[in-house]
Scaffold this motif. Structure first.
Motif, PDB file in Angstrom:
ATOM      1  N   HIS A 103       0.827  -1.220   0.000  1.00  0.00           N
ATOM      2  CA  HIS A 103       0.000   0.000   0.000  1.00  0.00           C
ATOM      3  C   HIS A 103       0.852   1.256   0.000  1.00  0.00           C
ATOM      4  CE1 HIS A 103       0.807  -0.152   4.316  1.00  0.00           C
ATOM      5  NE2 HIS A 103       0.363   1.077   4.406  1.00  0.00           N
ATOM      6  N   GLN A 104       2.032   1.215   0.628  1.00  0.00           N
ATOM      7  CA  GLN A 104       3.027   2.287   0.504  1.00  0.00           C
ATOM      8  C   GLN A 104       4.363   1.744   0.960  1.00  0.00           C
ATOM      9  OE1 GLN A 104       0.614   5.108   3.159  1.00  0.00           O
ATOM     10  NE2 GLN A 104       2.665   5.571   3.872  1.00  0.00           N
ATOM     11  N   GLY A 105       5.360   2.608   1.089  1.00  0.00           N
ATOM     12  CA  GLY A 105       6.712   2.133   1.369  1.00  0.00           C
ATOM     13  C   GLY A 105       6.828   1.326   2.650  1.00  0.00           C
ATOM     14  N   ARG A 106       6.150   1.776   3.701  1.00  0.00           N
ATOM     15  CA  ARG A 106       6.302   1.082   4.982  1.00  0.00           C
ATOM     16  C   ARG A 106       5.692  -0.307   4.950  1.00  0.00           C
ATOM     17  NH1 ARG A 106       3.629   5.945   8.092  1.00  0.00           N
ATOM     18  NH2 ARG A 106       4.547   6.897   6.261  1.00  0.00           N
ATOM     19  N   GLY A 107       4.753  -0.553   4.049  1.00  0.00           N
ATOM     20  CA  GLY A 107       4.215  -1.902   3.862  1.00  0.00           C
ATOM     21  C   GLY A 107       5.321  -2.824   3.381  1.00  0.00           C
ATOM     22  N   ALA A 108       6.151  -2.329   2.478  1.00  0.00           N
ATOM     23  CA  ALA A 108       7.286  -3.102   1.972  1.00  0.00           C
ATOM     24  C   ALA A 108       8.332  -3.280   3.071  1.00  0.00           C
ATOM     25  CB  ALA A 108       7.892  -2.396   0.762  1.00  0.00           C
ATOM     26  N   GLU A 109       8.540  -2.229   3.875  1.00  0.00           N
ATOM     27  CA  GLU A 109       9.515  -2.318   4.974  1.00  0.00           C
ATOM     28  C   GLU A 109       9.077  -3.364   5.999  1.00  0.00           C
ATOM     29  OE1 GLU A 109       9.477   1.744   6.325  1.00  0.00           O
ATOM     30  OE2 GLU A 109      10.988   2.381   4.873  1.00  0.00           O
ATOM     31  N   ASN A 110       7.788  -3.383   6.274  1.00  0.00           N
ATOM     32  CA  ASN A 110       7.253  -4.346   7.229  1.00  0.00           C
ATOM     33  C   ASN A 110       7.545  -5.772   6.763  1.00  0.00           C
ATOM     34  OD1 ASN A 110       5.686  -5.624   9.239  1.00  0.00           O
ATOM     35  ND2 ASN A 110       3.825  -5.439   8.016  1.00  0.00           N
ATOM     36  N   TYR A 220      18.105  -1.800  -1.099  1.00  0.00           N
ATOM     37  CA  TYR A 220      18.034  -0.348  -1.242  1.00  0.00           C
ATOM     38  C   TYR A 220      16.739   0.185  -0.645  1.00  0.00           C
ATOM     39  CZ  TYR A 220      21.569  -0.955  -4.871  1.00  0.00           C
ATOM     40  OH  TYR A 220      22.710  -1.284  -5.564  1.00  0.00           O
ATOM     41  N   ASP A 221      16.810   1.367  -0.057  1.00  0.00           N
ATOM     42  CA  ASP A 221      15.613   2.167   0.126  1.00  0.00           C
ATOM     43  C   ASP A 221      15.590   3.051  -1.123  1.00  0.00           C
ATOM     44  OD1 ASP A 221      13.732   4.111   0.622  1.00  0.00           O
ATOM     45  OD2 ASP A 221      14.146   4.198   2.772  1.00  0.00           O
ATOM     46  N   ALA A 222      14.779   2.626  -2.112  1.00  0.00           N
ATOM     47  CA  ALA A 222      14.839   3.205  -3.458  1.00  0.00           C
ATOM     48  C   ALA A 222      13.963   4.442  -3.624  1.00  0.00           C
ATOM     49  CB  ALA A 222      14.407   2.152  -4.474  1.00  0.00           C
ATOM     50  N   THR A 223      13.375   4.877  -2.512  1.00  0.00           N
ATOM     51  CA  THR A 223      12.384   5.965  -2.532  1.00  0.00           C
ATOM     52  C   THR A 223      12.718   7.123  -3.485  1.00  0.00           C
ATOM     53  OG1 THR A 223      11.774   5.376  -0.309  1.00  0.00           O
ATOM     54  CG2 THR A 223      11.231   7.580  -0.969  1.00  0.00           C
ATOM     55  N   ARG A 224      13.956   7.611  -3.451  1.00  0.00           N
ATOM     56  CA  ARG A 224      14.330   8.757  -4.293  1.00  0.00           C
ATOM     57  C   ARG A 224      15.481   8.402  -5.244  1.00  0.00           C
ATOM     58  NH1 ARG A 224      12.847  10.548   0.549  1.00  0.00           N
ATOM     59  NH2 ARG A 224      11.003  11.894   0.627  1.00  0.00           N
ATOM     60  N   CYS A 225      15.390   7.212  -5.829  1.00  0.00           N
ATOM     61  CA  CYS A 225      16.486   6.716  -6.673  1.00  0.00           C
ATOM     62  C   CYS A 225      16.690   7.560  -7.932  1.00  0.00           C
ATOM     63  CB  CYS A 225      16.248   5.260  -7.045  1.00  0.00           C
ATOM     64  SG  CYS A 225      14.715   4.987  -7.945  1.00  0.00           S
ATOM     65  N   MET A 260      10.280   0.382  -1.889  1.00  0.00           N
ATOM     66  CA  MET A 260       9.999   1.603  -2.638  1.00  0.00           C
ATOM     67  C   MET A 260       8.723   2.250  -2.129  1.00  0.00           C
ATOM     68  SD  MET A 260      11.043   3.508  -5.083  1.00  0.00           S
ATOM     69  CE  MET A 260      10.594   4.724  -6.303  1.00  0.00           C
ATOM     70  N   SER A 261       8.793   3.536  -1.854  1.00  0.00           N
ATOM     71  CA  SER A 261       7.586   4.306  -1.592  1.00  0.00           C
ATOM     72  C   SER A 261       7.162   4.948  -2.900  1.00  0.00           C
ATOM     73  CB  SER A 261       7.863   5.380  -0.536  1.00  0.00           C
ATOM     74  OG  SER A 261       6.780   6.294  -0.524  1.00  0.00           O
ATOM     75  N   GLY A 262       6.024   4.520  -3.417  1.00  0.00           N
ATOM     76  CA  GLY A 262       5.539   5.072  -4.685  1.00  0.00           C
ATOM     77  C   GLY A 262       5.138   6.526  -4.575  1.00  0.00           C
ATOM     78  N   LYS A 263       5.060   7.022  -3.325  1.00  0.00           N
ATOM     79  CA  LYS A 263       4.565   8.367  -3.093  1.00  0.00           C
ATOM     80  C   LYS A 263       5.614   9.439  -3.382  1.00  0.00           C
ATOM     81  CE  LYS A 263       1.814   8.663   0.446  1.00  0.00           C
ATOM     82  NZ  LYS A 263       1.217   8.608   1.793  1.00  0.00           N
ATOM     83  N   LYS A 264       6.826   9.024  -3.681  1.00  0.00           N
ATOM     84  CA  LYS A 264       7.886   9.977  -3.984  1.00  0.00           C
ATOM     85  C   LYS A 264       8.242   9.904  -5.469  1.00  0.00           C
ATOM     86  CE  LYS A 264       8.178   9.736   0.674  1.00  0.00           C
ATOM     87  NZ  LYS A 264       8.543   8.627   1.537  1.00  0.00           N
ATOM     88  N   ASP A 265       9.322   9.195  -5.808  1.00  0.00           N
ATOM     89  CA  ASP A 265       9.804   9.266  -7.189  1.00  0.00           C
ATOM     90  C   ASP A 265       8.914   8.563  -8.214  1.00  0.00           C
ATOM     91  OD1 ASP A 265      11.813  11.028  -6.882  1.00  0.00           O
ATOM     92  OD2 ASP A 265      13.468   9.613  -7.066  1.00  0.00           O
TER      93      ASP A 265
END
Ligand SMILES: *Cc1c(COP(=O)(O)O)cnc(C)c1O
Length: 472
Positions: A103-110, A220-225, A260-265
């Motif tokens: 659902h967002q990045g933290r879902g993947a982190e979990n 990677y935390d690819a959020t802002r790759c 990946m947080s889709g909410k950024k890049d």
């Protein structure tokens, strides 16, 4: 003037097709809104903000193509075609074998943290991120910061890749606890809390070599790759003539997966995903995604959201887009600098971080919460909403219960993608420069309510001297 001069700060590479009016509140209305929100900018209503640069998370403006993509949503419970489009796009652009939507990045982190961490493990990272560290600790790991020392010094503007891993620190951790206690290294590209600072390709390669020598995975935390890739292209020798797409692909070729947080890049408003090359981890991740997110072909997202994300991720690699984005940040930085406002330098990829410790040099980090006070004061003074990234965000040590004391005590001016123009940034800079001139009128804040986890989101405060800005 040459074409190069004219393009130093090139105009927005988009036309505005739809508009959203912004609120203009009076000073008294802003004071009331701030007091009601407990002096926490997270708790102010959106309609009470003039320019909202709290975060670049989920605040992106989508393109006409993405909006058209929303109409192509296949809302089937299983096997939505939008998932396959997203999966194919991520595989092509990132190069990882498996994609698990969340659902967002933290879902993947979990999911990643739960499946790979055992109690007593250590997870090194190039500086912590709030939700990322939370999930590591929740699963029994200790986070260890292995970013280079310079990342903690706001004044070191001579370091082009301030997000780099310090290989000596990483090696020392391996020697101290043993590689079997380190399931993976979390490599953030760029490093949000260091000020949006990039990691060089050379450092990614070296970090990966060291990790793999010991059988440690590189996640990677690819959020802002994409922002990281832009910095590599503009600062690292040998990458000037490579495309952003090629650079992103190479960055990920050295690792084993990413969150990946889709909410950024990804240029969308919601969504995220987890990638990996390991088939066994993928199988276990799909087992977990059904428990917490949804089917492995939607993971908490609507079909239309996955479509918008697939299109957005491809658009994010466009050179005109990414160069304008990073230049907007630099523009705001240079303007604030002309008014002597202290900032983290070099300017990062998604935000300007104002050094609240230097701005409010009459306040004490532990007793007065300077960054919290400054973000509140900026709102009260201008209607501009920013975010605290200092002692409040850093939270308390899990074991001792004492406050973490981050070296960086900052407020973050985070620019949403494709939302504001240079004129908006002028207003932000002018307001903060004026406030800087009366900085010693700003009072510290004290806690009124301190939540036990991720306290910065919902904590409440009040001014220590009754008035937040003396005489205003
Ligand atoms: C936003 C963010 C996350 C978490 O992603 P969400 O989509 O907000 O859950 C993780 N890491 C970094 C660096 C981020 O900026």
């Amino acid at each position: 003037m040459t074409q190069d001069d004219r393009m130093k700060f090139a105009p927005e590479p988009y036309k505005i097709k739809m508009v959203e009016p912004m609120a203009t509140l009076t000073k008294d209305e802003r004071k009331k809104a701030l007091a009601t929100a407990g002096y926490n900018t997270f708790l102010i209503k959106s309609e009470e903000c003039f320019i909202d640069i709290l975060t670049d998370s989920g605040t992106n403006a989508m393109s006409d193509r993405q909006w058209a993509g929303l109409m192509m949503g296949d809302e089937a419970y299983g096997g939505s075609r939008n998932f396959y489009h997203l999966e194919e796009t991520v595989r092509e652009l990132f190069g990882f074998k498996y994609v698990v939507p969340t659902h967002q990045g933290r879902g993947a982190e979990n999911i990643l943290s739960s499946l790979t961490i055992k109690p007593g493990d250590y997870v090194p990272g190039n500086m912590y991120f709030t939700t990322t560290r939370f999930h590591q600790e929740r699963n029994g790991a200790t986070f260890r910061d292995v970013v280079i020392d310079e990342a903690h010094d706001p004044n070191r503007d001579d370091v082009p890749f301030k997000g780099n891993v310090d290989l000596k620190k990483f090696q020392a951790l391996i020697d101290e606890v043993g590689a079997e206690k380190i399931p993976y290294i979390c490599l953030a590209v760029t490093v949000n809390l260091a000020g949006g600072q990039p990691v060089s390709m050379e450092n990614i390669r070296a970090t990966s070599e060291l990790a793999h020598k010991y059988g440690i995975k590189v996640m990677y935390d690819a959020t802002r790759c994409v922002e990281n890739a832009y910095f590599i292209k503009s600062r690292e020798k040998g990458y000037e003539n490579k495309s952003i797409k090629e650079i992103v692909h190479e960055m990920f070729s050295y690792g084993d997966g990413c969150t990946m947080s889709g909410k950024k890049d990804c240029l969308t408003n919601i969504g995220g995903f987890l990638c990996m090359n390991d088939q066994d981890l993928y199988t276990r991740a799909t087992g977990m995604v059904v428990q917490f997110e949804g089917m492995p072909t939607y993971g908490g997202m609507a079909g239309r959201d996955m479509e918008a994300m697939a299109i957005g991720l491809r658009e994010s690699m466009d050179e005109a887009y990414i160069s304008h984005r990073v230049n907007q940040i630099r523009y705001l930085g240079e303007k604030l600098n002309s008014g002597n406002v202290p900032m983290v330098k070099p300017y990062g990829g998604h935000a300007i971080f104002i050094d609240a410790r230097a701005f409010l040099d009459h306040l004490d980090q532990e007793a007065d919460l300077p960054a919290q006070a400054l973000s509140a004061a900026v709102y009260q003074y201008s209607g501009v909403r920013t975010m605290e990234r200092g002692i409040v965000s850093a939270g308390r040590d899990n074991i001792t219960g004492k406050n973490h004391h981050p070296k960086l005590e900052t407020i973050r001016l985070t620019i949403p993608r494709r939302v504001y123009t240079y004129a908006h940034l002028d207003y932000v800079a002018d307001s903060i420069i004026e406030l800087y001139q009366r900085r010693h009128d700003i009072s510290g804040l004290k806690w009124v309510y301190e939540p036990s986890v991720l306290r910065f989101f919902t904590g409440r405060f009040e001014p220590k001297n009754g008035e937040l800005i003396k005489g205003y």
